[in-house]
Scaffold this motif. Structure first.
Motif, PDB file in Angstrom:
ATOM      1  N   ASN A 250      -0.482  -8.965  -7.420  1.00 46.47           N
ATOM      2  CA  ASN A 250      -1.740  -9.308  -8.037  1.00 46.47           C
ATOM      3  C   ASN A 250      -2.849  -9.252  -7.127  1.00 46.47           C
ATOM      4  O   ASN A 250      -3.841  -8.502  -7.291  1.00 46.47           O
ATOM      5  CB  ASN A 250      -1.486 -10.535  -8.886  1.00 46.47           C
ATOM      6  N   GLN A 251      -2.559  -9.748  -5.934  1.00 39.56           N
ATOM      7  CA  GLN A 251      -3.755  -9.824  -4.877  1.00 39.56           C
ATOM      8  C   GLN A 251      -4.168  -8.356  -4.074  1.00 39.56           C
ATOM      9  O   GLN A 251      -5.067  -8.122  -3.879  1.00 39.56           O
ATOM     10  CB  GLN A 251      -3.342 -10.981  -3.839  1.00 39.56           C
ATOM     11  N   ILE A 252      -2.694  -8.003  -4.045  1.00 41.13           N
ATOM     12  CA  ILE A 252      -3.105  -6.511  -3.260  1.00 41.13           C
ATOM     13  C   ILE A 252      -3.629  -5.558  -4.330  1.00 41.13           C
ATOM     14  O   ILE A 252      -4.573  -4.732  -3.722  1.00 41.13           O
ATOM     15  CB  ILE A 252      -1.389  -6.041  -3.086  1.00 41.13           C
ATOM     16  N   SER A 253      -3.245  -5.503  -5.412  1.00 45.87           N
ATOM     17  CA  SER A 253      -3.865  -4.602  -6.428  1.00 45.87           C
ATOM     18  C   SER A 253      -5.329  -4.914  -6.768  1.00 45.87           C
ATOM     19  O   SER A 253      -6.182  -3.923  -6.533  1.00 45.87           O
ATOM     20  CB  SER A 253      -3.137  -4.785  -7.651  1.00 45.87           C
ATOM     21  N   SER A 254      -5.706  -6.087  -6.573  1.00 43.36           N
ATOM     22  CA  SER A 254      -7.211  -6.522  -6.673  1.00 43.36           C
ATOM     23  C   SER A 254      -8.096  -6.019  -5.503  1.00 43.36           C
ATOM     24  O   SER A 254      -9.336  -5.582  -5.706  1.00 43.36           O
ATOM     25  CB  SER A 254      -7.405  -7.886  -7.167  1.00 43.36           C
ATOM     26  N   ILE A 255      -7.532  -6.027  -4.454  1.00 44.86           N
ATOM     27  CA  ILE A 255      -8.121  -5.663  -3.199  1.00 44.86           C
ATOM     28  C   ILE A 255      -8.485  -4.171  -3.154  1.00 44.86           C
ATOM     29  O   ILE A 255      -9.363  -3.566  -2.997  1.00 44.86           O
ATOM     30  CB  ILE A 255      -7.357  -5.874  -1.930  1.00 44.86           C
ATOM     31  N   PHE A 256      -7.300  -3.413  -3.566  1.00 45.35           N
ATOM     32  CA  PHE A 256      -7.489  -1.916  -3.821  1.00 45.35           C
ATOM     33  C   PHE A 256      -8.574  -1.583  -4.935  1.00 45.35           C
ATOM     34  O   PHE A 256      -9.225  -0.514  -4.763  1.00 45.35           O
ATOM     35  CB  PHE A 256      -6.128  -1.373  -4.019  1.00 45.35           C
ATOM     36  N   LEU A 257      -8.327  -2.116  -6.007  1.00 46.19           N
ATOM     37  CA  LEU A 257      -9.125  -1.718  -7.147  1.00 46.19           C
ATOM     38  C   LEU A 257     -10.480  -1.932  -6.934  1.00 46.19           C
ATOM     39  O   LEU A 257     -11.557  -1.421  -7.213  1.00 46.19           O
ATOM     40  CB  LEU A 257      -8.546  -2.515  -8.338  1.00 46.19           C
ATOM     41  N   GLU A 258     -11.081  -3.203  -6.177  1.00 44.16           N
ATOM     42  CA  GLU A 258     -12.242  -3.541  -5.595  1.00 44.16           C
ATOM     43  C   GLU A 258     -12.773  -2.650  -4.588  1.00 44.16           C
ATOM     44  O   GLU A 258     -13.995  -2.013  -4.508  1.00 44.16           O
ATOM     45  CB  GLU A 258     -12.386  -4.797  -5.047  1.00 44.16           C
ATOM     46  N   LEU A 259     -11.780  -2.085  -3.773  1.00 44.19           N
ATOM     47  CA  LEU A 259     -12.056  -0.999  -2.913  1.00 44.19           C
ATOM     48  C   LEU A 259     -12.607   0.039  -3.515  1.00 44.19           C
ATOM     49  O   LEU A 259     -13.682   0.834  -3.184  1.00 44.19           O
ATOM     50  CB  LEU A 259     -11.184  -0.710  -1.851  1.00 44.19           C
ATOM     51  N   LEU A 260     -11.872   0.642  -4.370  1.00 40.83           N
ATOM     52  CA  LEU A 260     -12.527   1.907  -5.116  1.00 40.83           C
ATOM     53  C   LEU A 260     -13.583   1.753  -5.861  1.00 40.83           C
ATOM     54  O   LEU A 260     -14.489   2.530  -5.680  1.00 40.83           O
ATOM     55  CB  LEU A 260     -11.089   2.255  -5.964  1.00 40.83           C
ATOM     56  N   ALA A 261     -13.770   0.411  -6.556  1.00 39.09           N
ATOM     57  CA  ALA A 261     -14.905   0.288  -7.088  1.00 39.09           C
ATOM     58  C   ALA A 261     -16.277   0.533  -6.158  1.00 39.09           C
ATOM     59  O   ALA A 261     -17.433   1.223  -6.571  1.00 39.09           O
ATOM     60  CB  ALA A 261     -15.084  -1.073  -7.895  1.00 39.09           C
ATOM     61  N   ALA A 262     -16.295  -0.119  -5.142  1.00 35.85           N
ATOM     62  CA  ALA A 262     -17.044  -0.242  -4.146  1.00 35.85           C
ATOM     63  C   ALA A 262     -17.408   1.227  -3.624  1.00 35.85           C
ATOM     64  O   ALA A 262     -18.385   1.591  -2.982  1.00 35.85           O
ATOM     65  CB  ALA A 262     -16.710  -1.082  -2.905  1.00 35.85           C
ATOM     66  N   ASN A 263     -16.474   2.287  -3.700  1.00 29.78           N
ATOM     67  CA  ASN A 263     -16.462   3.495  -3.352  1.00 29.78           C
ATOM     68  C   ASN A 263     -17.057   4.263  -4.648  1.00 29.78           C
ATOM     69  O   ASN A 263     -16.922   5.599  -4.591  1.00 29.78           O
ATOM     70  CB  ASN A 263     -15.287   4.075  -2.747  1.00 29.78           C
TER      71      ASN A 263
END
Ligand code: 5GP
Length: 238
Positions: free
Chosen positions: A51-64
């Motif tokens: 859950n935490q790993i996926s949230s970091i990656f998905l937030e990173l993509l949104a920031a890009n």
């Protein structure tokens, strides 16, 4: 935000309706399966780590600038996502040869590809996710040409964001699986998860596997590897 009835229960996640229309509640389970559910185990903390790993990656993509279904974390095992109509096509990206590509084509695992390879598989547990191509996708009306063009563009962008981000944390992104879906306002956007269940991560210096292959291949230390991935993602955040 209230959790309502179960919409769908998969092997690693449980999806609930919510009190807010257009949003779904995703619970990451500790269940770990491989080989279409033939091998199964409960691994403490795996759900919370994913859950935490996926949230970091998905937030990173949104920031890009890459739109995803991710809305916010609810607690350690649960996240809130936008409701999508998932396209039944798994999109696999490979930077380094491993797994089924190595077996199918007789190319040794670890061979670095000259350019990323995108493969498509039909999302079907009964049929074991058979590989398909764009002709199948159009002929079977799984997605339109316009949708697949957008998916391909987003997929390359995602790879271009994830590869250097992970390299900076000592992790090689060997391959990974994405799923896309149709959103009522945003068109086709990224759904599902980005976790060590859906990616192959190798430690750059030791070559050690830090993903679900530790479970598939009985290497042990599965949750320890997932925890190390989360630690490196978090360390890099500061
Ligand atoms: P392979 O085709 O070598 O088995 O898998 C390629 C990549 O896609 C690996 O990173 C693997 O974890 C991911 N992948 C392929 N199929 C699935 C699937 O059905 N579920 C998940 N979570 N990941 C998959």
């Amino acid at each position: 935000m209230e959790k309502a009835g179960v919409l769908y229960e998969g092997k690693a996640k449980k999806i609930f309706e919510t009190s807010e229309p257009g949003y779904l509640w995703v619970e990451f389970k500790d269940d770990t399966t491989a080989f279409d559910g033939l091998k199964k185990e409960l691994l403490d903390d795996k759900g919370a780590l994913n859950n935490q790993i996926s949230s970091i990656f998905l937030e990173l993509l949104a920031a890009n600038g890459i739109a995803t279904h991710y809305e916010r974390l609810l607690d350690d095992k649960n996240m809130l996502v936008k409701r999508l109509h998932i396209i039944p096509v798994e999109v696999i990206v490979r930077n380094i040869v491993a797994g089924s590509m190595s077996k199918r084509l007789g190319v040794p695992e670890g061979t670095r590809l000259k350019q990323p390879v995108i493969e498509y598989c039909l999302k079907s547990d009964e049929l074991h996710d058979p590989m398909i191509n764009l002709h199948h996708i159009y002929a079977l009306e799984l997605a339109s040409e316009e949708e697949m063009k957008s998916i391909q563009e987003q997929t390359y962008l995602i790879n271009d964001v994830l590869v250097p981000y992970l390299e900076g944390r000592g992790i090689a992104l060997v391959d990974f699986k994405l799923e896309f879906g149709r959103h009522s306002q945003e068109g086709v956007i990224l759904g599902d998860e980005i976790t060590p269940d859906s990616c192959r991560f190798w430690d750059i210096s030791s070559g050690e596997k830090m993903d679900k292959d530790r479970f598939r291949r009985d290497l042990g230390g599965v949750t320890e590897a997932y925890r190390e991935i989360l630690k490196r993602l978090k360390e890099g955040e500061s």
